[in-house]
Design an enzyme around this catalytic site. Structure first.
Site, PDB file in Angstrom:
ATOM      1  CE1 TYR A  99     -29.999  -6.031  -0.664  1.00 40.65           C
ATOM      2  CE2 TYR A  99     -30.887  -5.200  -2.736  1.00 40.65           C
ATOM      3  CZ  TYR A  99     -29.866  -5.802  -2.017  1.00 40.65           C
ATOM      4  OH  TYR A  99     -28.711  -6.175  -2.673  1.00 40.65           O
ATOM      5  NE  ARG A 163     -18.451  -0.823  -0.509  1.00 42.10           N
ATOM      6  CZ  ARG A 163     -19.518  -1.569  -0.836  1.00 42.10           C
ATOM      7  NH1 ARG A 163     -20.693  -1.420  -0.244  1.00 42.10           N
ATOM      8  NH2 ARG A 163     -19.412  -2.499  -1.744  1.00 42.10           N
ATOM      9  CE  LYS A 181     -26.370  -7.052   0.050  1.00 43.58           C
ATOM     10  NZ  LYS A 181     -26.225  -6.905  -1.393  1.00 43.58           N
ATOM     11  CD  GLU A 252     -23.150  -7.694   0.794  1.00 43.08           C
ATOM     12  OE1 GLU A 252     -23.416  -8.850   0.437  1.00 43.08           O
ATOM     13  OE2 GLU A 252     -23.027  -6.744   0.016  1.00 43.08           O
ATOM     14  CG  ASP A 253     -21.867  -3.601   1.924  1.00 42.99           C
ATOM     15  OD1 ASP A 253     -21.609  -4.063   0.796  1.00 42.99           O
ATOM     16  OD2 ASP A 253     -22.907  -2.974   2.163  1.00 42.99           O
ATOM     17  CG  ASP A 275     -23.444  -9.741  -2.567  1.00 45.51           C
ATOM     18  OD1 ASP A 275     -23.717 -10.295  -3.641  1.00 45.51           O
ATOM     19  OD2 ASP A 275     -24.167  -8.884  -2.036  1.00 45.51           O
ATOM     20  CG  ASP A 276     -19.991  -5.737  -1.636  1.00 48.30           C
ATOM     21  OD1 ASP A 276     -21.009  -5.125  -1.953  1.00 48.30           O
ATOM     22  OD2 ASP A 276     -19.792  -6.180  -0.483  1.00 48.30           O
ATOM     23  CG  ASN A 422     -26.800   0.313  -4.652  1.00 50.69           C
ATOM     24  OD1 ASN A 422     -27.616   0.725  -5.444  1.00 50.69           O
ATOM     25  ND2 ASN A 422     -26.298  -0.912  -4.722  1.00 50.69           N
TER      26      ASN A 422
END
Ligand SMILES: NC(=O)c1ccc[n+]([C@@H]2O[C@H](COP(=O)([O-])OP(=O)(O)OC[C@H]3O[C@@H](n4cnc5c(N)ncnc54)[C@H](O)[C@@H]3O)[C@@H](O)[C@H]2O)c1
Ligand SMILES: O=C(O)C[C@H](O)C(=O)O
Ligand SMILES: [Mg+2]
Length: 601
Positions: A99, A163, A181, A252-253, A275-276, A422
């Site tokens: 991860y 992203r 994830k 996600e992202d 999630d973000d 991150n």
């Protein structure tokens, strides 16, 4: 680089044999004979624990984290039982490899380290190219064919790679994130690996480096217009939802505008969550509640400066506003006035002269009397924050000078500093810097795990908090898969934050920590999932009667232990492996636990 679907070893009949591929050198002689494997494996018959020892030894021979990542990807596709045994028994060491932060590097290199997976028995998820969206039903059909009967996916993590962490647009290479994830879903909350589906929307990339890379595995075109993006993404999500109506969808992202847009569109149409925005809001609120308790000033006196106003920054800030309103009875307008935001153009105000993106409007200051701060330093002087939160993707944005000022400004209370970007190469500051510059007074959490810090004066060892959504998304997903709510509400997310803050044990509290130790993540995930289910039932949105009845019985300990019972675990012995393999799945995963016998592969 796969979801963990069973590997490709086939029996004589031609069908994959999960017992053989997951037992390997643990196969007893009788089974070797029955499967016509006599002489095809070394003669030693060993326990799974010995295999694990060898796997750990081989892992430790790798000199870089990327090599470790590649080794672990190979192990997962070869022997999923052994892989998860290793991960579960060494989570603190292995989480940063499978991860964040290593997964960031693995994504950047994804097309170069791709391991030649062989379909159909070694499918690592769905790659959906833009030109094939019109054939989405066929793609889903192919996926169905590739999985074992009864193994319908119950959870998907989906990205378009636009992203990835703070690394920008990685195109199809972003697939490493859904894969990573979902491994955390299995390790941290016991989701069944056979029912996890990573998906990448391969809609092109605007990063020329990848378009020009001869090994790049995605489609070689620039990203589509917003209109074309939404048409294609909505068509894929709609088809997935029709095919798997109960499947929990984690966005996600995605680039920030699309992250908000997709969530807005789907949150009341399918069981989904971003999630973000929501996961990050949830996990940071959990740590923030603990930080505010330890800071030494009343919550309503907090002045919070956000550096970064993207999906994560705004998601977290909104969650914190709700907290001040609900937990401290502060009026929403007053709570909102406790927040200042800085983006790449400076402090966000209504009169700074640009058209603000919709998601920033809520936090734009109107009371700045024409003052505009263009740098973080200026904003720190202007706001005099009690808390500094970084979600900006800017490495070292919290300079030593800024950290020292945070300490000076907060002499009566402990400063809160959360560099949350991150991976590590994007973190606003390190734990060591934050400790040194604040005379060890800082209340700290970072997105990526930093090493412990030993104070040179006293020799005392301090453990940094990891404010990463990995503490909550597995539990939210597990709770959703179990109680099947109609949708995910903000109040369910809030309940999980509160449960996270409450989950610290006496030792963690005594040590001044903000998050529970990672080694306890399964125990914590069970408590968080139970809190999620309780809230879903309270809101009359849970659709699984068993969980509704359990909540109504008002016995939280029993509820938590039932959640634990539904967590997937790798088999401990060959016998367990053998017993569970012939089963098909029941709703929602095979009920099994440490105490109760075989796990399901
Ligand atoms: N810890 C976690 O669990 C977690 C969760 C989600 C996202 N993140 C991290 O948060 C970061 C941001 O994610 P996002 O989705 O909001 O991305 P984003 O690109 O939408 O947002 C970045 C924000 O930072 C601002 N910014 C850029 N340069 C700046 C500068 N020099 N000074 C001040 N602000 C600047 C941008 O204007 C934008 O508002 C990423 O690194 C991501 O990995 C961490
Ligand atoms: O993936 C992570 O480590 C956290 C988060 O979802 C992020 O995008 O940075
Ligand atoms: Mg993310």
């Amino acid at each position: 680089m796969d979801s963990g679907t069973s590997s490709a070893r086939r029996s004589r009949s031609g069908s994959p044999d999960p017992i053989a591929s997951n037992a390997g050198t643990a196969l007893p002689y009788a089974t070797r004979s029955a499967l016509h494997l006599k002489g095809l494996v070394p003669s030693g018959v060993e326990d799974f624990s010995v295999q694990e020892q060898r796997a750990l030894e081989q892992l430790n021979m790798k000199s870089t984290n990327l090599e470790k990542y590649i080794f672990l990807s190979w192990l997962r596709t070869t022997n999923i039982n052994l892989f998860y045994r290793l991960v579960l028994h060494n989570l603190k060491a292995i989480a940063p490899v499978i991860y964040t932060p290593t997964v960031g590097q693995a994504c950047q290199e994804y097309s170069h380290i791709y391991p030649f997976l062989a379909p159909p028995n070694n499918v690592d998820g769905l790659y959906i190219p833009l030109p094939e969206v019109e054939n989405i039903d066929e793609i889903i059909g192919n996926y169905r064919e590739s999985i074992k009967e009864g193994d319908e996916p119950e959870i998907t993590v989906i990205t378009d790679g636009s992203r990835i962490l703070g690394l920008g647009d990685l195109g199809m290479n972003g697939m490493g994130i859904p894969v990573g994830k979902l491994q955390l879903y299995v390790a941290a909350a016991g989701l069944n690996p056979d029912r996890c589906l990573p998906i990448v929307l391969d809609f092109g990339t605007d990063t020329d480096k990848y378009l020009e890379d001869p090994l790049y595995l995605g489609i070689r075109q620039h990203r589509p217009s917003d209109e074309a993006f939404y048409a294609a993404a909505n068509s894929v999500i709609g088809a997935l939802h029709r095919a798997f109506p109960n499947m929990f969808i984690q966005f996600e992202d995605f680039s920030t505008e699309h992250a908000f847009g997709l969530l807005e569109h789907w949150r009341h149409r399918a069981l989904c969550f971003n999630d973000d925005i929501q996961g990050t809001g949830c996990v940071i609120l959990g740590g923030f509640i603990s930080a505010v308790e330890q800071a030494g000033i009343p919550p309503r006196d907090q002045r919070i400066l956000f550096v970064g106003a993207g999906s994560a920054g705004v998601g977290v800030a909104k969650q914190l506003v709700d907290y001040f309103v609900v937990a401290h009875g502060i009026l929403e307008n007053e709570a909102r006035a406790m927040f200042w935001m800085v983006d790449s153009r400076g402090m966000i105000t209504t009169d700074r002269g640009d058209r603000l993106a919709q998601h920033k409007v809520y936090f734009a200051r109107e009371d700045n009397a024409s003052t505009q701060c263009t740098t973080i330093e200026e904003a720190v002087e202007y706001v005099r924050p009690t808390a500094l939160i970084g979600l900006s993707t800017i490495y070292k944005a919290f300079s030593e000078k800024i950290l020292v000022r945070m300490n000076e400004i907060n002499q009566k209370a402990r400063p809160i500093v959360f560099p949350l970007s991150n991976p590590e190469t994007k973190a606003e500051c390190s734990f060591e810097e934050a400790m040194r510059c604040t005379n060890n007074r800082v209340l700290f959490a970072s997105g990526t795990a930093f090493p412990e810090y030993t104070a040179p004066e006293t020799g005392r060892v301090y453990v940094p908090g990891q404010g990463n959504n990995m503490y909550v998304f597995p539990a939210i997903g597990l709770g959703a898969v179990l109680c099947k709510p109609t949708c995910i509400t903000d109040t369910m997310i809030y309940a999980v934050s509160k449960a996270l803050a409450a989950s610290l044990n006496a030792q963690e509290r005594a040590d001044g920590e903000l998050y529970p130790r990672i080694e306890r993540i399964r125990e914590v995930s069970a408590e968080l999932a139970a809190a999620f289910i309780q809230q879903a039932v309270r809101e009359d949105l849970a659709n699984d009667q068993m969980w509704v009845d359990l909540v109504k019985a008002s016995d939280t300990d029993k509820l938590v232990s039932e959640v634990r019972r539904f967590m997937w675990l790798p088999a401990e012995t060959f016998e367990q492996l053998r017993q569970c393999c012939p089963h098909t799945h029941h709703h929602p995963v095979m009920p099994h636990s440490h105490a109760e016998g075989p796990s399901k592969l």
